[in-house]
Design a protein around this motif. Structure first.
Motif, mmCIF file in Angstrom:
data_model
loop_
_atom_site.group_PDB
_atom_site.id
_atom_site.type_symbol
_atom_site.label_atom_id
_atom_site.label_comp_id
_atom_site.label_asym_id
_atom_site.label_seq_id
_atom_site.Cartn_x
_atom_site.Cartn_y
_atom_site.Cartn_z
ATOM 1 N N UNK A 95 0.831 -1.204 0.000
ATOM 2 C CA UNK A 95 0.000 0.000 0.000
ATOM 3 C C UNK A 95 0.870 1.261 0.000
ATOM 4 N N UNK A 96 1.944 1.240 0.786
ATOM 5 C CA UNK A 96 2.863 2.387 0.806
ATOM 6 C C UNK A 96 3.539 2.554 -0.552
ATOM 7 N N UNK A 97 3.936 1.446 -1.160
ATOM 8 C CA UNK A 97 4.557 1.502 -2.482
ATOM 9 C C UNK A 97 3.596 2.101 -3.514
ATOM 10 N N UNK A 98 2.349 1.637 -3.505
ATOM 11 C CA UNK A 98 1.357 2.156 -4.447
ATOM 12 C C UNK A 98 1.080 3.636 -4.182
ATOM 13 N N UNK A 129 9.851 5.779 4.089
ATOM 14 C CA UNK A 129 9.164 4.752 4.870
ATOM 15 C C UNK A 129 9.516 3.345 4.424
ATOM 16 N N UNK A 130 9.585 3.135 3.131
ATOM 17 C CA UNK A 130 9.977 1.815 2.619
ATOM 18 C C UNK A 130 11.455 1.542 2.889
ATOM 19 N N UNK A 131 12.280 2.579 2.772
ATOM 20 C CA UNK A 131 13.709 2.394 3.021
ATOM 21 C C UNK A 131 14.051 2.152 4.474
ATOM 22 N N UNK A 132 13.130 2.488 5.385
ATOM 23 C CA UNK A 132 13.386 2.288 6.814
ATOM 24 C C UNK A 132 13.186 0.838 7.248
ATOM 25 N N UNK A 133 12.766 -0.035 6.351
ATOM 26 C CA UNK A 133 12.539 -1.440 6.707
ATOM 27 C C UNK A 133 13.864 -2.125 7.047
ATOM 28 N N UNK A 134 13.836 -3.103 7.948
ATOM 29 C CA UNK A 134 15.092 -3.731 8.412
ATOM 30 C C UNK A 134 15.854 -4.474 7.317
ATOM 31 N N UNK A 154 21.913 6.671 2.051
ATOM 32 C CA UNK A 154 21.553 8.017 2.466
ATOM 33 C C UNK A 154 21.871 9.066 1.405
ATOM 34 N N UNK A 155 22.952 8.890 0.665
ATOM 35 C CA UNK A 155 23.209 9.839 -0.428
ATOM 36 C C UNK A 155 22.144 9.686 -1.517
ATOM 37 N N UNK A 156 21.666 8.455 -1.710
ATOM 38 C CA UNK A 156 20.568 8.241 -2.654
ATOM 39 C C UNK A 156 19.297 8.929 -2.197
ATOM 40 N N UNK A 157 19.005 8.849 -0.892
ATOM 41 C CA UNK A 157 17.825 9.532 -0.362
ATOM 42 C C UNK A 157 17.967 11.046 -0.505
#
Length: 244
Positions: A95-98, A129-134, A154-157
């Motif tokens: 859902x977050x991805x969509x 939010x998706x990148x914060x996944x373990x 982090x440079x990508x973000x």
């Protein structure tokens, strides 16, 4: 190489084939736009429009490439190896991805400045939010460390944030000098981060083993830089004297 290995190289392949050429063309057209405006150079009037249009595609491409990398990391490290993962978590991540993709598409359509900034923030928040996944490797989350500032993640973000910001304020740069100066500053910072991304991404490719190699590689002591059986492998073999 197995299918999972091809999925892992999808992100760097897209970056090399799509993102860096787009970045080069955007920078080139940006220099031409400034040259035409400041130096009154005889260049086509369309260079500014082409620069803004390619900049929007660069921002879009950055979001898509980062989402591909994050999705592959989560799927291959959790749901691929353990199909019994919670369906609720899978549904929420999907859902977050969509929602992130929808926010990016809306960003292309909205006209008012506050709307553009709002949907740029929503898109970036979805990516974060998706990148914060373990499952997503970030090296370090501490801004006080050197590893944080050279982290590929982090440079990508940071690049995603800068390109989305430039896309959101793009119409304003044609109207006010202050916005053009902010846009140029963001472009210089983005160019530095692209350089860091190229170096850190190449380093990461050397450190990621193929899927069939991982059981052996992960037995190594990365701190001591030793692997089981390495001593026996480098021990010289005693050669017997055929005469004696």
């Amino acid at each position: 190489m197995e299918l999972i290995d091809w999925l892992w190289i999808l992100h760097p392949a897209l970056a090399v084939v799509v993102i860096y050429p787009l970045m080069g063309m955007t920078v080139y057209l940006g220099r031409q736009t400034r040259h035409r405006r400041v130096d009154r150079a005889r260049l086509p009037a369309t260079v500014a429009h082409d620069h803004r249009h390619l900049g929007k595609w660069l921002a879009t491409g950055m979001v898509i490439v980062v989402l591909v990398a994050i999705t592959v990391s989560i799927v291959t490290k959790s749901f691929w190896s353990d199909p019994g993962q919670q369906l609720l978590r899978a549904a929420s991540l999907l859902l977050v991805l969509a929602g992130t993709v929808v926010a990016l598409l809306v960003l292309w359509r909205v006209q008012q400045r506050w709307q553009r900034i709002l949907f740029a923030l929503l898109t970036w928040a979805g990516v974060l939010g998706l990148g914060a996944q373990p499952e997503v490797w970030r090296v370090s989350d501490d801004p006080g460390t050197f590893a944080f500032w050279t982290s590929h993640y982090w440079t990508g973000m940071g690049l995603v944030a800068l390109t989305l910001f430039s896309m959101a304020v793009s119409p304003e740069t044609a109207r006010r000098l202050a916005w053009r100066q902010v846009h140029m500053t963001a472009g210089v910072v983005a160019a530095i981060l692209f350089l860091v991304q190229g170096i850190s991404g190449s380093k990461d490719l050397l450190e990621i083993p193929l899927n069939w190699q991982k059981p052996a590689i992960y037995q190594c002591d990365f701190s001591a830089r030793r692997c089981p059986g390495a001593e026996q492998a480098i021990t010289p073999t005693t050669v017997l004297d055929p005469v004696g």
